[in-house]
Structure formats: structure tokens, C-alpha cells
Design an enzyme around this catalytic site. Structure first.
Site, PDB file in Angstrom:
ATOM      1  CD  GLN A 113      -3.234   0.591   0.521  1.00  0.00           C
ATOM      2  OE1 GLN A 113      -3.659  -0.552   0.648  1.00  0.00           O
ATOM      3  NE2 GLN A 113      -3.810   1.489  -0.250  1.00  0.00           N
ATOM      4  CE  LYS A 128      -5.685  -3.808   3.146  1.00  0.00           C
ATOM      5  NZ  LYS A 128      -6.048  -3.271   1.820  1.00  0.00           N
ATOM      6  CG  ASP A 168      -8.873  -5.365   1.676  1.00  0.00           C
ATOM      7  OD1 ASP A 168      -8.325  -4.812   0.720  1.00  0.00           O
ATOM      8  OD2 ASP A 168      -8.712  -6.587   1.915  1.00  0.00           O
ATOM      9  CB  SER A 380      -9.753   6.391  -0.279  1.00  0.00           C
ATOM     10  OG  SER A 380     -10.643   5.318  -0.053  1.00  0.00           O
TER      11      SER A 380
HETATM   12  P1  NDP Z   1     -14.823  -8.480  -1.335  1.00  0.00           P
HETATM   13  O1  NDP Z   1     -14.869  -9.124  -0.002  1.00  0.00           O
HETATM   14  O2  NDP Z   1     -15.839  -7.453  -1.679  1.00  0.00           O
HETATM   15  O3  NDP Z   1     -14.853  -9.572  -2.500  1.00  0.00           O
HETATM   16  C1  NDP Z   1     -13.952 -10.628  -2.599  1.00  0.00           C
HETATM   17  C2  NDP Z   1     -14.474 -11.558  -3.675  1.00  0.00           C
HETATM   18  O4  NDP Z   1     -13.508 -12.554  -3.950  1.00  0.00           O
HETATM   19  C3  NDP Z   1     -15.749 -12.285  -3.278  1.00  0.00           C
HETATM   20  O5  NDP Z   1     -16.526 -12.472  -4.444  1.00  0.00           O
HETATM   21  C4  NDP Z   1     -15.226 -13.632  -2.778  1.00  0.00           C
HETATM   22  O6  NDP Z   1     -16.161 -14.673  -2.885  1.00  0.00           O
HETATM   23  C5  NDP Z   1     -14.129 -13.845  -3.780  1.00  0.00           C
HETATM   24  N1  NDP Z   1     -13.089 -14.781  -3.364  1.00  0.00           N
HETATM   25  C6  NDP Z   1     -12.385 -14.822  -2.211  1.00  0.00           C
HETATM   26  N2  NDP Z   1     -11.489 -15.803  -2.257  1.00  0.00           N
HETATM   27  C7  NDP Z   1     -11.632 -16.396  -3.469  1.00  0.00           C
HETATM   28  C8  NDP Z   1     -10.985 -17.455  -4.136  1.00  0.00           C
HETATM   29  N3  NDP Z   1      -9.996 -18.137  -3.547  1.00  0.00           N
HETATM   30  N4  NDP Z   1     -11.375 -17.745  -5.388  1.00  0.00           N
HETATM   31  C9  NDP Z   1     -12.372 -17.058  -6.002  1.00  0.00           C
HETATM   32  N5  NDP Z   1     -13.017 -16.060  -5.425  1.00  0.00           N
HETATM   33  C10 NDP Z   1     -12.652 -15.734  -4.172  1.00  0.00           C
HETATM   34  O7  NDP Z   1     -13.358  -7.867  -1.467  1.00  0.00           O
HETATM   35  P2  NDP Z   1     -12.863  -6.715  -2.441  1.00  0.00           P
HETATM   36  O8  NDP Z   1     -13.520  -6.862  -3.769  1.00  0.00           O
HETATM   37  O9  NDP Z   1     -12.930  -5.444  -1.722  1.00  0.00           O
HETATM   38  O10 NDP Z   1     -11.311  -7.064  -2.567  1.00  0.00           O
HETATM   39  C11 NDP Z   1     -10.821  -8.033  -3.495  1.00  0.00           C
HETATM   40  C12 NDP Z   1      -9.330  -7.848  -3.668  1.00  0.00           C
HETATM   41  O11 NDP Z   1      -9.054  -6.521  -4.130  1.00  0.00           O
HETATM   42  C13 NDP Z   1      -8.491  -8.022  -2.400  1.00  0.00           C
HETATM   43  O12 NDP Z   1      -7.226  -8.533  -2.751  1.00  0.00           O
HETATM   44  C14 NDP Z   1      -8.330  -6.587  -1.910  1.00  0.00           C
HETATM   45  O13 NDP Z   1      -7.188  -6.431  -1.074  1.00  0.00           O
HETATM   46  C15 NDP Z   1      -8.138  -5.877  -3.253  1.00  0.00           C
HETATM   47  N6  NDP Z   1      -8.392  -4.454  -3.251  1.00  0.00           N
HETATM   48  C16 NDP Z   1      -9.599  -3.965  -2.830  1.00  0.00           C
HETATM   49  C17 NDP Z   1      -9.847  -2.612  -2.881  1.00  0.00           C
HETATM   50  C18 NDP Z   1     -11.191  -2.045  -2.550  1.00  0.00           C
HETATM   51  O14 NDP Z   1     -11.385  -0.841  -2.806  1.00  0.00           O
HETATM   52  N7  NDP Z   1     -12.133  -2.820  -2.041  1.00  0.00           N
HETATM   53  C19 NDP Z   1      -8.799  -1.669  -3.270  1.00  0.00           C
HETATM   54  C20 NDP Z   1      -7.591  -2.289  -3.779  1.00  0.00           C
HETATM   55  C21 NDP Z   1      -7.410  -3.627  -3.733  1.00  0.00           C
HETATM   56  P3  NDP Z   1     -17.201 -14.953  -1.705  1.00  0.00           P
HETATM   57  O15 NDP Z   1     -18.127 -13.770  -1.686  1.00  0.00           O
HETATM   58  O16 NDP Z   1     -17.842 -16.200  -2.161  1.00  0.00           O
HETATM   59  O17 NDP Z   1     -16.399 -15.075  -0.444  1.00  0.00           O
END
Ligand code: NDP
Length: 448
Positions: A113, A128, A168, A380
């Protein structure tokens, strides 16, 4: 490994000291790999102990979170905030609530980050935090009580000019609302200490879309610069269907691409003519996991229960948007075999190091998350500015700013790649461009 003896010795010592922190070591290894070209030509980096200082967080806060379940049983979770580096501004980075959360994961995220925030050009340090709390299956009351208890400790360590957390994995509008409410009550102030807030109490338009949209804006820049093409008509695979994955899918569709596969923890769905993104958006509003239900609506789609198999499907572009280490060497080989030529990371460190190296060897265009997913933290940062000015910006203004920021980040990474490696090596480019600003700020501020 590394050509520089300084980096090699330091990495060996770090490996020994943090042998139980594999994700953290992986992030440091990627970063040091990219630093090789500049460490050798600038002896001041070693003289000022810059790398030693960068890899240690300024502070790690660890605390107990107790909360009462609906069954009246008392539960205990571990809460954390890793305040990594504040040379550029207040610590800034999300909170993750997931059972897998531990110090190694939060250190890797906070470390990355720092350079991501630097790339945005905004005055933001890196941090974080989170907890091993699992919100799945919990009632709103349980989530609220957990968030309130988490904030009852965290509030001492954050502030609008000190440390500004966001969401996150497992932390969205709902959790941010509960966290913010408790902070406001304890401190009796409304200074926008969290970002990703609801629009009625200081949140920013475009924040919820920002990371996913930003990934697409970044991928567009890559396609345009390296291939003189647009994203229209391209076949795209997106892993994850949370905040990042879903908004990446919506923007991909808007730009005329076909999202042929998406996943969640229960599996993936694939349709070669493109998935019904509106349906997935609707399904994921009500239940986190859509994959097992999609076929009920579209019988010609294919469902697979192993989410990693998503990478075996043919595509032009792959956007890993779920979590760390979800795209392995085997997955990279399948992608290359099936014609994929661009991988752009929406998640943080979703591609393992050997998979990244393989993709680069095969001349696949590859963008690391610290550059490609920086749209979220950029907006943000805009939310912080709007809170400080007490004036909201319009959707159009913010979307333009996001686009502009992603373009600038791409060109910073591209130019550093051209100077220190080769123009296609955005891993070196993003790391070096992110590093140089933090390095200068650290030197200017003395040994502290
Ligand atoms: P969410 O919790 O909103 O979504 C995560 C998604 O990934 C869900 O659909 C989850 O499924 C799925 N998932 C988790 N593990 C697996 C896996 N092993 N295989 C397939 N799908 C999986 O998180 P975010 O979208 O916020 O974050 C996702 C990524 O992006 C993370 O690495 C985060 O650090 C990064 N990120 C996020 C930001 C943000 O603004 N939110 C900013 C920058 C980076 P299920 O719902 O079934 O658990």
C-alpha cells in the site's frame, strides 16, 4: 535472486527473522527484485538504510476484540492495525475482516500500500488493518457489535491527519457505517476518519466503483500503448465478484468487452458469448456467492466448483480480482496456452511470483496490483479532500479524476520501466516509480 549484495543479504536476514510470514516475504521479494537496477546505481539507498527502514512497519497495533453473539455467547477475535510508512502523509489503507487475517497478510498489504499510495501522487502514507472476524453467516446485529468493539480500541490510533482506514475484503458500506458511528460517538467529531463512507455522511461518489473501474482504465491504457487497441470486443475473465470484481465486470461490459467468466469461493461460471452481468450484480446484492445459482437462470452456462479452474478458460484479458495467491504457475500456463495476452491485477498480489515470472517470460502484458488497483485509494484520497473542504464533487468530476489518475499511474510505471528495465516490465516500473517518491520524502525528513 538479486544481483545486489545489499538486497541479497537483507532479504536473507528478513527471511530468517520473519520465517513464519510467507505473504510478507513474497511481497518483499517482488519489491527487491524490482529494486535491483536502482540500488546498484545509487549507493545512498544503502547508506541511508532505506530498504531496512522500508520493510519494517512504523508500528503494529494488535488488540483483543470481544463481542456478544445473538446466542449471548461472548466471542473473542484479534484486531490489528499495521501503520507501515507515513513519510508521504497519514497512514492509509483498508481494513480486512476475514478468518485468514494475520500479521503476515496485513504486513504484505501495508507494505504494498505504501508504494501504491505513492503512485497516486496524493499525500498518503501506507497502512492496513483488520481482524480474523468472519462476517459470513453473522446477523447485522452481530456485525454491528463486532465493529463497535473493534473501534473501541482502534479509535486511539487513528485520526483524519494520522491514519485513515477504508474497506477491503469483508468490509463494505455496512461495516464502515458501524465503525464510523462508534468513532464519532467516542470522539464527538465528524472529520471523515474513514473512507468508503455512505453518501449521507461524507462518503464520495465513485468510491464504491473506483477500484474496479480503475482496473479497466489501466488495462485500456496498456492496450492502447502496447497494442494500439481498445478493449471493445475483448473476452475478459474476472475472478471474484465482490466490490472490485463486480465493478470491473460492469465497466468491462460498458466498454464493450465480453466478460466470459467470473468466480467466487464456491466456483466459477463460464459462457463463451459473455455472462449476464446484470444478473450477477443482482444475485450478489442478496447473497455473497452467485456461482452455484447462475445456471438456474442460464442453463447453457458452465459451472465448475473449483474457482482456480477459471484460468483454464480461453480469453484475451485476465483480471484476478479476488484475493492474494489465486493465480498459480499452472493457471498462468493455461492462460498463455489459451491465448490470453494481458493480465491486470485487481486484487493485491493475486499472482504468485513464479506465475508472474512465467507470464513475463512469455511476453504477456502484466500489470501489478499496486499500480492497476490504485483507483480505490485514489478516490479515498478524494473523499478525504472533500471531507476537509466540506464540499462534495460531482460523479462526473470524480470519474474524470479517477481516469486521469489511472492514466498518470500507467505512464509513471511505463516511464520507470523504460528507464530501468524494458518498457513492458510494469513490475519494475510500478515498484520503482512508487519507491522513488517515498525514498525522497524519507531522506528529506531525516533519520527518524
Ligand atoms: P470483497 O470481499 O468485496 O470480495 C472478494 C471476492 O472474492 C468475493 O466475491 C469472494 O467470494 C471472492 N473470493 C475470495 N477468495 C476467493 C478465491 N480463492 N477464489 C475465487 N473467489 C474468491 O473484497 P474486495 O472486492 O474489496 O477485494 C478483493 C481484492 O481486491 C483483495 O485482494 C483486496 O485487497 C483488493 N483491493 C480492494 C480494494 C477495494 O477498494 N475494495 C482496493 C484495492 C485492492 P465470496 O463472496 O464467495 O467469499
Amino acid at each position: 535472486m538479486f544481483k545486489s549484495k545489499y538486497l541479497k543479504d537483507l532479504f536473507d536476514a528478513t527471511k530468517k527473522r520473519y520465517s513464519t510470514q510467507p505473504e510478507f516475504l513474497q511481497a518483499v521479494e517482488e519489491f527487491f527484485g524490482a529494486m535491483d537496477p536502482i540500488v546498484n546505481e545509487d549507493p545512498n539507498i544503502e547508506k541511508h538504510g532505506i530498504m531496512e527502514r522500508l520493510i519494517e512497519p512504523e508500528r503494529i497495533i494488535k488488540f483483543k476484540v470481544t463481542w456478544v453473539g445473538d446466542d449471548e455467547k461472548v466471542n473473542v477475535n484479534r484486531g490489528y492495525r499495521v501503520q507501515y510508512n507515513s513519510a508521504l502523509g497519514p497512514f492509509k489503507g483498508g481494513l480486512r475482516f476475514h478468518p485468514s487475517v494475520n500479521e503476515s497478510i496485513l504486513k504484505f498489504l501495508g507494505f504494498e500500500q505504501t508504494f501504491k499510495n505513492s503512485l497516486t501522487g496524493l499525500p498518503l502514507g501506507g497502512g492496513k488493518g483488520g481482524s480474523d472476524f468472519d462476517s459470513k453467516g453473522k446477523s447485522d446485529g452481530e456485525i454491528m457489535r463486532f465493529c463497535q468493539n473493534y473501534m473501541q480500541e482502534l479509535y486511539r490510533h487513528i485520526g483524519s491527519d494520522t491514519d485513515v482506514p477504508a474497506g477491503d475484503i469483508g468490509v463494505g458500506y455496512k461495516e464502515i457505517g458501524f465503525l464510523y458511528g462508534m468513532y464519532r460517538k467516542i470522539r464527538n467529531e465528524n472529520t471523515g476518519v474513514l473512507t468508503g463512507k455512505g453518501l449521507t455522511y461524507g462518503g464520495s461518489l465513485v468510491r464504491k466503483e473506483a477500484t474496479g473501474y480503475g482496473v479497466l482504465y489501466f488495462a485500456q491504457e496498456m492496450l492502447s500503448k502496447y497494442r494500439n487497441e481498445s478493449i471493445e470486443g475483448k473476452q475478459v475473465i474476472i475472478s471474484g465478484s465482490g466490490k472490485v470484481g463486480m465493478h470491473a465486470a460492469l465497466k468491462a461490459r460498458e466498454l464493450g468487452a465480453y466478460v466470459v467468466a467470473m468466480s467466487d469461493v464456491n466456483g466459477y461460471v463460464y459462457h463463451k458469448n459473455g455472462l449476464d452481468i446484470s444478473l450477477i450484480a443482482k444475485l450478489t446484492e442478496d447473497i455473497p456467492e452467485f456461482s452455484t445459482q447462475y445456471k438456474d437462470y442460464h442453463q447453457s452456462a458452465e459451472y465448475g466448483e473449483n474457482p482456480t479452474d477459471i484460468w483454464k478458460k480461453p480469453c484475451d484479458i485476465a483480471l484476478p480480482c479476488a484475493t492474494q495467491n489465486e493465480l498459480f504457475l499452472d493457471s498462468a500456463k493455461s492462460l498463455v496456452k489459451n491465448g490470453c495476452y494481458l493480465v491486470c491485477e485487481g486484487a493485491n498480489m493475486p499472482t504468485t511470483l513464479d506465475a508472474t515470472h512465467y507470464l513475463q517470460q512469455k511476453d504477456i502484458l502484466f500489470a501489478p496490483g499496486k499500480a492497476a488497483n490504485a483507483g480505490g485509494v485514489a478516490v479515498s484520497g478524494f473523499e478525504m479532500t472533500q471531507n476537509a473542504m466540506h464540499t462534495p464533487w460531482t460523479y462526473k468530476e470524480l470519474d474524470e479524476k479517477l481516469k486521469h489518475t489511472m492514466k498518470q499511474i500507467f505512464y509513471k510505471a511505463y516511464e520507470a520501466a523504460e528507464k530501468y528495465a524494458d518498457p513492458r516490465n510494469l513490475v519494475v516500473g510500478a515498484n520503482v516509480a512508487g519507491f522513488l517518491r517515498v525514498y525522497e520524502a524519507m531522506v528529506d525528513q531525516g533519520v527518524i
